[in-house]
Design a protein around this motif. Structure first.
Motif, PDB file in Angstrom:
ATOM      1  N   TYR A  91       0.844  -1.157  -0.051  1.00 58.97           N
ATOM      2  CA  TYR A  91       0.012  -0.241   0.010  1.00 58.97           C
ATOM      3  C   TYR A  91       0.736   1.488   0.171  1.00 58.97           C
ATOM      4  N   ASN A  94       2.462   1.659  -3.274  1.00 57.94           N
ATOM      5  CA  ASN A  94       1.265   2.103  -4.110  1.00 57.94           C
ATOM      6  C   ASN A  94       0.980   3.698  -4.028  1.00 57.94           C
ATOM      7  N   ASP A  98       1.812   6.507  -7.101  1.00 54.61           N
ATOM      8  CA  ASP A  98       0.689   7.388  -7.499  1.00 54.61           C
ATOM      9  C   ASP A  98       1.272   8.933  -7.144  1.00 54.61           C
ATOM     10  N   SER A 123       0.405  -4.908  -8.123  1.00 50.37           N
ATOM     11  CA  SER A 123      -0.685  -5.344  -8.092  1.00 50.37           C
ATOM     12  C   SER A 123      -1.522  -4.760  -9.405  1.00 50.37           C
ATOM     13  N   LEU A 124      -2.669  -5.044  -9.610  1.00 54.48           N
ATOM     14  CA  LEU A 124      -3.465  -4.117 -10.688  1.00 54.48           C
ATOM     15  C   LEU A 124      -3.566  -2.822 -10.160  1.00 54.48           C
ATOM     16  N   THR A 125      -3.732  -2.602  -8.764  1.00 55.66           N
ATOM     17  CA  THR A 125      -3.992  -1.146  -8.314  1.00 55.66           C
ATOM     18  C   THR A 125      -2.762  -0.358  -8.949  1.00 55.66           C
ATOM     19  N   THR A 126      -1.612  -0.901  -8.780  1.00 56.68           N
ATOM     20  CA  THR A 126      -0.592  -0.108  -9.249  1.00 56.68           C
ATOM     21  C   THR A 126      -0.628   0.579 -10.585  1.00 56.68           C
ATOM     22  N   VAL A 128      -3.484   0.950 -12.449  1.00 53.90           N
ATOM     23  CA  VAL A 128      -4.455   1.497 -12.456  1.00 53.90           C
ATOM     24  C   VAL A 128      -4.070   3.033 -12.092  1.00 53.90           C
ATOM     25  N   SER A 129      -3.323   3.179 -10.971  1.00 52.19           N
ATOM     26  CA  SER A 129      -2.804   4.550 -10.830  1.00 52.19           C
ATOM     27  C   SER A 129      -2.059   5.037 -12.038  1.00 52.19           C
ATOM     28  N   GLU A 132      -4.269   6.304 -14.703  1.00 54.74           N
ATOM     29  CA  GLU A 132      -4.836   7.440 -14.489  1.00 54.74           C
ATOM     30  C   GLU A 132      -4.170   8.676 -14.759  1.00 54.74           C
ATOM     31  N   SER A 164     -10.509  -0.056 -16.351  1.00 53.31           N
ATOM     32  CA  SER A 164      -9.815   0.936 -15.654  1.00 53.31           C
ATOM     33  C   SER A 164      -9.050   2.121 -16.590  1.00 53.31           C
TER      34      SER A 164
END
Length: 474
Positions: A91, A94, A98, A123-126, A128-129, A132, A164
């Motif tokens: 977290y 990430n 971001d 992770s996918l979250t990385t 997606v940031s 964006e 995303s």
């Protein structure tokens, strides 16, 4: 780790992101660390941090990073400093990725991503940031490149990743065509779902591109079919049609959706109604209303008032009355606005009998006219040969101390002047003056002309009114 070499990072010149100053829930330790990052010269950051004592826990690290987006150089030094002796969580990494991306520091961002890969924290979250932040910076090709290299970093691209990236592109102005290019390229490899189409349709809605919206919607129906769960897609498509002055098409599609049990929700109907009002299109608004109410959706009071206002503005008083009568059955009770819009329409259309009757209903339901409607009604009733109702309305105003009533008072006097009712004029005028009501000079001039035509005695009566009127101005 790669972000150690952060001397090339520059703080932004002015705060663009939330800071610790406005955060109410920061711990004392987090606030101290944030202040160091915000105020210390970059070359002194690590020494200042070291002077605070022990290393922060993960939760403190995350709080500090969240509130240090405006100082990326200092945040990178803090990130390196706080990594000893413990390792950062996924977290925290990430957040750092971001933070760098939002400051358009893409090279250090990729250094951080490579470090995350080595520690198996990606992770996918990385990603997606990254999508964006590239899109916000207008670097759409790099956003697509990021999607293309995900697999090399051990993250399998799936429909969530696709959506995303589509969403990140479509959030930017006039970039839905760019999103469509990516969509066309990827859909053979990763089949789109309803969300994919909803994102594109919302993009076309924002851009007002009716033709593209029709194409996307047509493909959606073929590939994923119909479902009540796809409401966001339906809302966006229909809104595009309505805003694009294709109301007939919107009504046609609504009928089709009705047959598929896939009608949009109340949000669409409320938005569409507002658009029809702006377009002054009562005919299509009525069609829309009938579909909505006929399928069990219950309009709000605001929607009723919007509809009644549109109908009244177009002099469709019969339909306005029908909606007024049905409101209570749907749990919406008319208010002052509801009654006054209909009352104003009746006045405008010189419905003498109906104005009097409706006034009685308004008073009975404890929603009397507004002061401007009182004045307009009194004027119209005098002109429409119902002076007694005009006077009754005036007496209601006086009895219930409704103010301001200067305009209404002057309309009473002018109406009586037209009828030549001199004794009534004198009686009302004197009482109005006693009550400190303002009688306009133009009204006094009209009154004088009427009295002076009737001989000496009438002139004396007027002079008495005039003397009292002048005294009230002292």
């Amino acid at each position: 780790m790669a972000v150690e070499n952060s001397n090339t990072l520059l703080p932004t010149s002015a705060p663009r992101f939330p800071t610790y100053h406005t955060a109410a829930d920061l711990s004392p330790q987090s606030r101290i660390l944030c202040e160091i990052l915000a105020t210390a010269p970059v070359h002194e950051v690590e020494a200042r941090l070291a002077s605070t004592g022990g290393q922060p826990e993960n939760e403190i690290i995350q709080q500090v990073l969240k509130h240090s987006y405006n100082t990326p150089s200092a945040a990178a030094k803090f990130f390196r400093w706080s990594s000893v002796p413990r390792k950062h969580t996924g977290y925290s990494w990430n957040l750092m990725v971001d933070l760098l991306g939002k400051n358009s520091l893409f090279e250090p961002m990729w250094d951080a991503i490579r470090s995350m890969k080595q520690e198996s924290l990606l992770s996918l979250t990385t990603f997606v940031s990254v999508f964006e932040n590239y899109c916000v910076a207008g670097r759409f090709d790099e956003a697509v490149m990021t999607f293309d290299v995900m697999e090399r970093y051990g993250i399998q691209p799936d429909i969530i990743a696709v959506n995303s990236l589509l969403s990140a592109m479509c959030r930017e102005d006039n970039r839905t065509s760019k999103a469509l290019e990516f969509f066309e390229k990827i859909k053979a490899k990763i089949p789109p779902d309803a969300d994919s189409y909803a994102i594109l349709l919302e993009g076309w809605e924002k851009e007002g591109n009716v033709a593209k919206a029709k194409n996307t919607f047509g493909e959606m129906v073929i590939r994923v079919g119909w479902s009540p769960q796809y409401l966001f897609a339906y809302d966006a498509f229909l809104n595009t049609l309505v805003r694009g002055l294709q109301a007939d098409e919107a009504i046609k599609f609504l009928q089709v959706m009705k047959g598929k049990n896939c009608l949009p929700g109340l949000r669409f109907f409320s938005n569409a109604l507002d658009i029809f009002v702006k377009q002054n299109d009562s005919a299509h608004a009525i069609m829309l209303w009938e579909i909505m109410v006929g399928n069990g959706l219950v309009p709000t009071l605001i929607m009723y008032n919007t509809m009644i206002g549109l109908l009244s503005g177009n002099n469709d008083i019969n339909t306005a009355f029908r909606l007024l009568d049905e409101m209570v059955f749907y749990g919406s009770f008319p208010d002052s606005l509801t009654y006054n819009m209909i009352f104003a329409c009746l006045i405008k259309n010189k419905k003498v009998y109906e104005v009097g009757k409706f006034f009685v209903e308004m008073v009975k339901n404890e929603w009397p006219p507004t002061p401007p409607n009182f004045a307009a009604a009194i004027k119209m009733l005098f002109e429409g040969d119902d002076p007694e109702m005009a006077i009754d309305i005036w007496k209601y105003m006086v009895k219930n101390n409704i103010s301001p009533r200067d305009d209404s008072a002057n309309e009473v006097l002018l109406g009586l002047c037209e009828l030549g009712r001199l004794s009534d004029i004198k009686r009302f005028a004197e009482k109005m003056i006693d009550e400190r009501i303002i009688i306009y000079e133009s009204t006094m001039t009209k009154t004088k002309n009427v009295f002076y035509k009737e001989g000496r005695s009438a002139r004396e009566s007027y002079d008495q009114i005039l003397k009292k009127w002048k005294t009230s101005h002292l």
